[in-house]
Design a protein around this motif. Structure first.
Motif, PDB file in Angstrom:
ATOM      1  N   LEU A 187       0.960  -1.307  -0.127  1.00 41.69           N
ATOM      2  CA  LEU A 187      -0.092  -0.172  -0.061  1.00 41.69           C
ATOM      3  C   LEU A 187       0.815   1.408  -0.068  1.00 41.69           C
ATOM      4  CD1 LEU A 187      -2.740  -0.934   2.520  1.00 41.69           C
ATOM      5  CD2 LEU A 187      -2.719  -1.278   0.072  1.00 41.69           C
ATOM      6  N   ASP A 190       0.592   5.365   1.523  1.00 38.82           N
ATOM      7  CA  ASP A 190      -0.346   5.514   2.595  1.00 38.82           C
ATOM      8  C   ASP A 190       0.351   4.990   3.596  1.00 38.82           C
ATOM      9  OD1 ASP A 190      -2.595   6.351   0.763  1.00 38.82           O
ATOM     10  OD2 ASP A 190      -3.538   4.639   0.723  1.00 38.82           O
ATOM     11  N   ALA A 196      -6.770   0.224   7.571  1.00 38.74           N
ATOM     12  CA  ALA A 196      -7.388  -0.388   6.122  1.00 38.74           C
ATOM     13  C   ALA A 196      -8.529  -1.255   6.226  1.00 38.74           C
ATOM     14  CB  ALA A 196      -6.067  -0.908   5.440  1.00 38.74           C
ATOM     15  N   THR A 212      -8.156   2.618   3.003  1.00 38.13           N
ATOM     16  CA  THR A 212      -7.257   3.162   3.999  1.00 38.13           C
ATOM     17  C   THR A 212      -7.587   4.606   4.379  1.00 38.13           C
ATOM     18  OG1 THR A 212      -5.535   4.205   2.440  1.00 38.13           O
ATOM     19  CG2 THR A 212      -5.636   1.841   2.843  1.00 38.13           C
ATOM     20  N   TRP A 228      -8.765   1.983  -2.902  1.00 37.62           N
ATOM     21  CA  TRP A 228      -7.931   1.163  -3.573  1.00 37.62           C
ATOM     22  C   TRP A 228      -8.997   0.126  -4.298  1.00 37.62           C
ATOM     23  CZ3 TRP A 228      -2.667   2.280  -4.531  1.00 37.62           C
ATOM     24  CH2 TRP A 228      -2.244   3.022  -3.703  1.00 37.62           C
ATOM     25  N   TYR A 237      -3.536  -2.833  -8.313  1.00 40.48           N
ATOM     26  CA  TYR A 237      -4.443  -1.787  -7.487  1.00 40.48           C
ATOM     27  C   TYR A 237      -4.449  -0.433  -8.286  1.00 40.48           C
ATOM     28  CZ  TYR A 237      -5.015  -5.389  -3.791  1.00 40.48           C
ATOM     29  OH  TYR A 237      -5.436  -6.447  -2.994  1.00 40.48           O
TER      30      TYR A 237
END
Length: 1217
Positions: A187, A190, A196, A212, A228, A237
């Motif tokens: 991820l 973030d 999340a 998230t 996402w 993603y």
């Protein structure tokens, strides 16, 4: 009343995962895990995890994992073939920096998340009192129940902290190990976000959604968010912020359970109150403004666009277009107490059941249609008020609890029929009752009784949910972090009637198993050898295997025990071997034959899941240790092969296993270190299977219980893959090969309501139960089912055999006179406001209600008559036109006899509780003192109304006692009422009047005190049993023998021998007869010949109390000299008591006793003696030493202040004892 919630059944596997990463200062780090079920639409915080440094390094990663359902599923939505465990909080966080492992510590208590199958909008913590409803035990069909029955469980600390796992080298590490395919996604960008949410349906869909968020703990709200989306099962993603609004802050994500393409996302209300709606699996969104803040959502179980929303101001809204428009349903609704209709039971599919508050603060059960809920269109299925948070709508049943001043009272409606009071054993006296399960055509209930603190009793009902019988006593509970109780009870998936429970027995907790729904239980046989092949010497019943029965709140960790309906007979659990359950020195154990035998598979705790419909097992270490390997077994845990899923060791915080039926994909999520991004690893494990299974790859397995092939009345044969075959099960895989009904035997039947199982296995009536009683609805010419004391275990499929002998027999209704007539008002009060409708309810315990005439005299010159009781079932209404006290009399009469009862109604006067204290037997023409105790005893002005000697006019006093003389022999009814403020109450007793009588004081063996709830009904029942026992050793007319049990403990009683009425002409002979009978009874008592059985294994011996006051009580003055001596003795004793009282402040221990004792009032028994001026003698006057008085004080104070006043009993002052 709360619902133990959890996962609900669905055709799809839809779960949300909250992954929270919090990076605070190096010196002050903490992590929190909170979960919600698939049904829950709000976050449930269950506790905190605090990371503990192990080597001085303080910079660690803080993690919160929250699992949330993205939609609510209802029972009719279909079957869930993939869920194996009810959620239960586990240690799934690990912080790591510079090679230093840091274990997240949960503390002393774990928290199990309650589970739900039916109509439950969100989680609710288990209250300490009241009724709770467990929406369901299974998550789909009755065969998919690998979950805690109660949704409760607990766990202890993990053993796998930094210790090297010896199992790393176990199993077969093949040289040509098949490689599994994996893709890793981080991820990125973030890293500051600490929440999340991960959603993946897995059912013919490759879409994964991740939300998230950055949650600011200082201001308590979300400040940033990122959405996402992956369309290739997690390989890549795409950020969706531009499609939802770059500045939009999102808070929650929901997915429609009946159409996974429909998604609803809520914005954070601190910025705006809106809902984002998608109909293409999150590819595009439309925004709609809201006028309220949604706390929780409840989707309809069949209609994909229907939803209920609960707001922050306790209002309930409905939407029929998937959240685009909302309409108010009702205000002041209790949180979590609203339900959609149940298909096949409710006529309207949009019907809403809810618990709502009235303007005066009362609570009612309300139903209405979702978009037509005006006051005129609302219905009230239960006429009266109910307790708050007590409504449970679940499967075929609706449960409520009604407010009462005494014992808790519960009602049930079966298939939307009228509400009927639930019948628990008479003296269960529940402090707390929870509906554990309502599947399989009966109700499981966990009851904490009046003498229990940390255990519950498990009860099973009949099909209608009315009559409950005991299945197991003292099931262990654990208090979780959120304060909710967790019951150690687990239902094995795939095998009907198989339960595992942890029971507290002799201060030890042991694990028991049953194969017939609690009819029979046994301990688990420990493995014969350990992992190294060393023999284990463990002999039943002193040593056995004990299992931890909590399942994981986190659906992506396996929990302490796992089963799966597609792998019948396989049970994997964490446990220990020894004399009792322990959370130290635990290991992983497996049974391949439904609990008959066990093997150890790991020395430390692992998460273990079922792959390929249970054909294979996959194991991963607990998340306290990083790993890059997983282990797979194809032979039910005998051998394990190791596979790598990551090049870098990963702290595994969760695993998505087999969400889809065909894609053979697992998703691991976790982190490499405290500095790393969250990692999502997609694993395709199809390559570990060599081929698809053929017919030659299967073998049959016979279900049995220690060699007994008949389980729940059937011989069941299952088809299982042969151990060691590396083949994949197909969709056409069938688990049950055949099922053949067995001949009925004794173990197919449980004890019926009112019966208890004795040591010889037979069911006998409980001491409080009258098996000869019949229902008042049983009319002449009709038939009724007369119980044999047994009832067939629900869903048991046995045939013939002893079925006819044990099944209730159809018999003709007997002709009986009316008996047990009672008269009450509908609201249970004995006061009414002038000019208002008063509804009287007439109840008859026995007698032919169809052929019994009912007459009701309202006491104001108006009376009504009904030809049969059925005409008065809804109540008899009457309006009083003048104030006063009215004697309302009911008369039930048929050709065989009659019964009558009287109720004294105060118009415009309130009602208060009162307890009438009077002797049971008095002397004719001798004045007797009658008193009343008002509870509570704080000072106030009260008025007493006395009905004595069957007089129709009361004596009105301001004092709590009166004196009265009975001129004639006979049985008299005494009634007293007390009026105070706006309350009124009454008590009635019966008194015998004779010229003379004989009495004995009785005491009991101490074990009776352990079962004494100190209720008048209990004392009456025990008195009846004692009377029956005395008559077995002495021939004496039953109607001339009375037994009165005193209140309080230690339990004591007085036995009265009465002469026949009107025998004054031959008084001397009667006295001699009474003396003879008295001597016989005393002799039997001294020889311990008088005893009775209170319950199986508990025998109570009756003794004669060695205390003599006078040889015989009568009205003749021939014993005046003895009376004078006793009078002088009492005068001197009274003088001594007076002096002590006068100077009690100088004697500390006496001062304490006097302060406690001043609240006491005598309940019993003050018969007048031989002389008119004979003083009364009380028990506390016989003991003058400090030790005896302190001993008595201790015994009363232990019962509580409420019982102190009842513990001092007055002895008849001129009775032969």
């Amino acid at each position: 009343m709360e619902t133990w919630t959890g996962f609900c059944p669905s055709l799809h596997f839809a779960l949300g995962v909250w992954l929270v990463i919090t990076a605070h200062s190096f010196q002050n780090t903490k992590a929190e895990i909170s979960y919600a079920s698939r049904r829950s639409l709000v976050q449930l915080h269950t506790g905190e995890l605090r990371a503990k440094p192990t080597d001085g390094l303080s910079a660690v990663k803080n993690i919160q994992v929250e699992f949330r359902e993205l939609g609510i599923v209802r029972p009719n939505a279909g079957k869930d073939e993939d869920r194996d465990n009810a959620p239960d909080l586990r240690k799934n966080t690990q912080s790591h920096r510079g090679g230093s492992n840091r274990k997240a510590d949960l503390g002393d208590d774990g928290v199990a998340l309650p589970r739900a199958k039916r109509n439950n909008p969100e989680f609710a913590e288990l209250r300490k009192s009241g009724l709770t409803g467990q929406a369901d035990l299974n998550h789909g069909t009755s065969e998919e129940r690998g979950s805690l029955l109660d949704g409760l469980g607990s766990f202890g600390p993990s053993r796998a902290e930094l210790r090297k796992n010896k199992d790393d080298g176990r199993g077969n590490k093949q040289q040509d190990e098949p490689k599994i395919t994996s893709d890793t996604f981080a991820l990125t960008g973030d890293s500051a976000h600490n929440h999340a949410v991960v959603y993946w349906s897995g059912q013919n869909s490759s879409v994964i959604l991740i939300l998230t968020k950055l949650y600011d703990f200082h201001i308590g709200s979300v400040t940033e968010s990122t959405l996402w989306r992956s369309s290739d099962s997690g390989s890549t993603y795409e950020k969706m912020n531009d499609k939802v609004g770059s500045k939009t802050v999102l808070s929650y994500l929901y997915v429609c359970p009946t159409n996974k393409r429909k998604i609803m996302v809520l914005t954070d209300p601190e910025f705006e109150s809106s809902v984002l709606i998608s109909s293409d699996e999150g590819a595009s969104y439309q925004k709609y403004r809201l006028t309220f803040y949604i706390l929780s959502l409840l989707f309809h179980h069949t209609e994909e666009d229907w939803a209920l929303a609960y707001s922050h101001d306790q209002k309930l809204y409905s939407s029929l277009d998937f959240g685009r428009k909302w309409q108010l349903v009702h205000e002041h609704v209790t949180p979590t107490r609203f339900y959609w209709s149940v298909s096949g039971l409710d006529k309207e599919s949009d019907l809403v059941h809810m618990e709502a508050h009235t303007p005066d603060g009362s609570v009612q059960y309300v139903t209405c249609r979702a978009q037509m809920c005006t006051e005129a269109k609302r219905n009230y299925p239960f006429a009266g008020h109910i307790d708050i948070s007590s409504l449970v709508v679940q499967d075929d049943y609706i449960f409520i609890q009604v407010p009462t001043t005494e014992r808790a009272t519960y009602y049930v409606s079966y298939k939307r029929d009228v509400f009927i009071q639930i019948k628990l054993p008479k003296y269960s006296l529940p402090k707390d009752l929870h509906i554990v399960s309502t599947d399989e055509k009966q109700v499981f209930a966990a009851v904490q009784e009046w003498n229990q603190n940390d255990t519950y009793n498990l009860y099973l009902s009949d099909t209608r949910g009315i009559f409950f019988t005991l299945a197991m006593e003292n099931v262990k509970t654990t208090k979780g972090i959120g304060g909710n109780q967790m019951l150690d009870l687990y239902e094995v998936a795939g095998i009907r009637g198989m339960l595992i429970a942890n029971k507290r027995q002799d201060n030890q907790v042991k694990t028991f198993i049953t194969y017939n729904k609690g009819r029979d239980w046994r301990l688990l046989q420990a493995p014969a050898t350990d992992l190294d092949g060393n023999e284990i010497h463990c002999i039943l019943p002193f040593c056995s295997l004990h299992l931890q029965l909590h399942t994981s709140e986190n659906p992506y960790l396996s929990g302490a025990i796992s089963t799966k309906s597609s792998a019948p007979g396989i049970i994997v659990a964490t446990g220990n071997i020894g004399g009792e359950l322990s959370y130290n020195n635990v290991g992983m154990y497996i049974s391949s034959d439904a609990g008959n035998s066990w093997r150890q598979i790991f020395e430390e705790e692992h998460n273990i899941w079922f792959l390929d419909k249970g054909g294979a097992l996959v194991a991963v270490k607990q998340p306290s240790v990083p790993t890059r390997h997983l282990w797979v077994s194809f032979d039910e845990g005998r051998q394990w092969t190791q596979h790598s899923f990551s090049s870098v060791p990963l702290f595994v915080d969760g695993v998505l296993v087999e969400a889809g039926a065909e894609n053979q994909i697992m998703t691991f999520f976790g982190h490499f270190s405290h500095r790393s991004e969250w990692q999502l690893i997609k694993i395709d494990y199809k390559s570990i299977f060599s081929r698809k299974c053929t017919e030659e790859d299967y073998q049959t397995w016979h279900l049995h219980n220690q060699g007994e092939p008949c389980i729940m009345g059937q011989k069941q044969i299952y088809m299982k893959r042969r151990p060691g075959n590396y083949c994949m099960l197909g969709n056409d895989y069938s688990r049950i090969l055949s099922a053949e009904s067995c001949i009925c035997r004794a173990h197919d039947f449980e004890c019926d309501y009112g019966y208890e199982r004795h040591g010889n296995g037979n069911c006998r009536p409980s001491f409080w139960f009258n098996p000869s009683s019949t229902s008042k609805s049983c009319s002449l010419g009709q038939n009724y089912l007369n119980s044999t004391g047994y009832r067939k275990v629900v869903l048991n499929n046995c045939t013939k055999g002893v079925k006819e002998m044990y099944t209730a027999r159809k018999q003709q209704c007997p002709r009986k006179p009316p008996k047990g007539l009672s008269l009450t008002t509908k609201d249970g009060k004995l006061a009414a406001n002038l000019g208002t409708n008063v509804t009287f309810l007439v109840h008859l315990d026995e007698g032919d209600s169809i052929r019994t005439n009912i007459q009701l005299d309202f006491g104001d010159g108006i009376a009504v008559s009904y030809s049969n009781l059925s005409w008065a079932e809804e109540g008899i209404k009457h309006v009083y036109k003048s104030a006063g006290i009215f004697s309302v009399t009911a008369l039930a009469e048929n050709s065989l006899g009659y019964d009558t009862t009287t109720l004294y109604l105060h118009v415009t006067c309130p009602v208060e509780h009162i307890q009438l204290l009077s002797p049971f037997v008095v002397i004719r023409n001798k004045e007797v003192n009658i008193s009343a105790v008002v509870l509570p005893t704080h000072p106030r002005t009260v008025t007493y109304f006395w009905w004595l000697g069957n007089n129709t006019e009361p004596i009105v006093t301001l004092a709590g006692s009166v004196s009265y003389t009975f001129p004639n022999e006979g049985m008299y009814s005494l009634t007293v009422q007390v009026a105070a403020a706006n309350l009124i109450f009454q008590d009635t007793k019966t008194i015998a009047v004779r010229d003379f009588f004989k009495s004995l004081l009785l005491s009991f063996s101490p074990n009776l005190d352990e079962f004494n709830p100190d209720l008048s009904e209990w004392r009456q029942d025990v008195g009846r049993v004692v009377k029956k026992a005395v008559l077995q050793v002495a021939e004496f007319p039953e109607e001339q023998l009375l037994v009165a049990v005193f209140p309080g403990v230690p339990t004591a009683a007085e036995l009265f021998l009465l002469p026949h009425k009107n025998q004054s002409h031959d008084k001397k002979k009667s006295e001699e007869e009474l003396d003879q009978i008295s001597n016989i009874i005393v002799s039997a008592l001294n020889q311990n010949l008088v005893e009775f059985e209170l319950k199986p294994g508990v025998r109570v011996i009756v003794y004669n109390t060695q205390l003599t006051l006078a040889p015989l009580v009568d009205s003749n003055p021939r014993h005046r000299s003895s009376a004078m001596l006793m009078l002088l003795s009492v005068v001197f004793l009274g003088l001594a008591v007076f002096l002590i009282y006068k100077f009690k402040r100088k004697i500390p221990w006496l001062n304490i006793y006097a302060e406690v004792n001043q609240e006491k009032e005598q309940e019993m028994i003050s018969s007048v003696g031989q002389a008119d001026n004979m003083p009364k003698i009380t028990l506390n006057e016989f003991s003058s030493s400090k030790e005896l008085m302190e001993k008595q004080l201790d015994s009363t104070v232990k019962r509580g202040v409420a019982n102190v006043r009842e513990s001092t009993r007055e002895i008849p002052n001129c009775t032969s004892v």
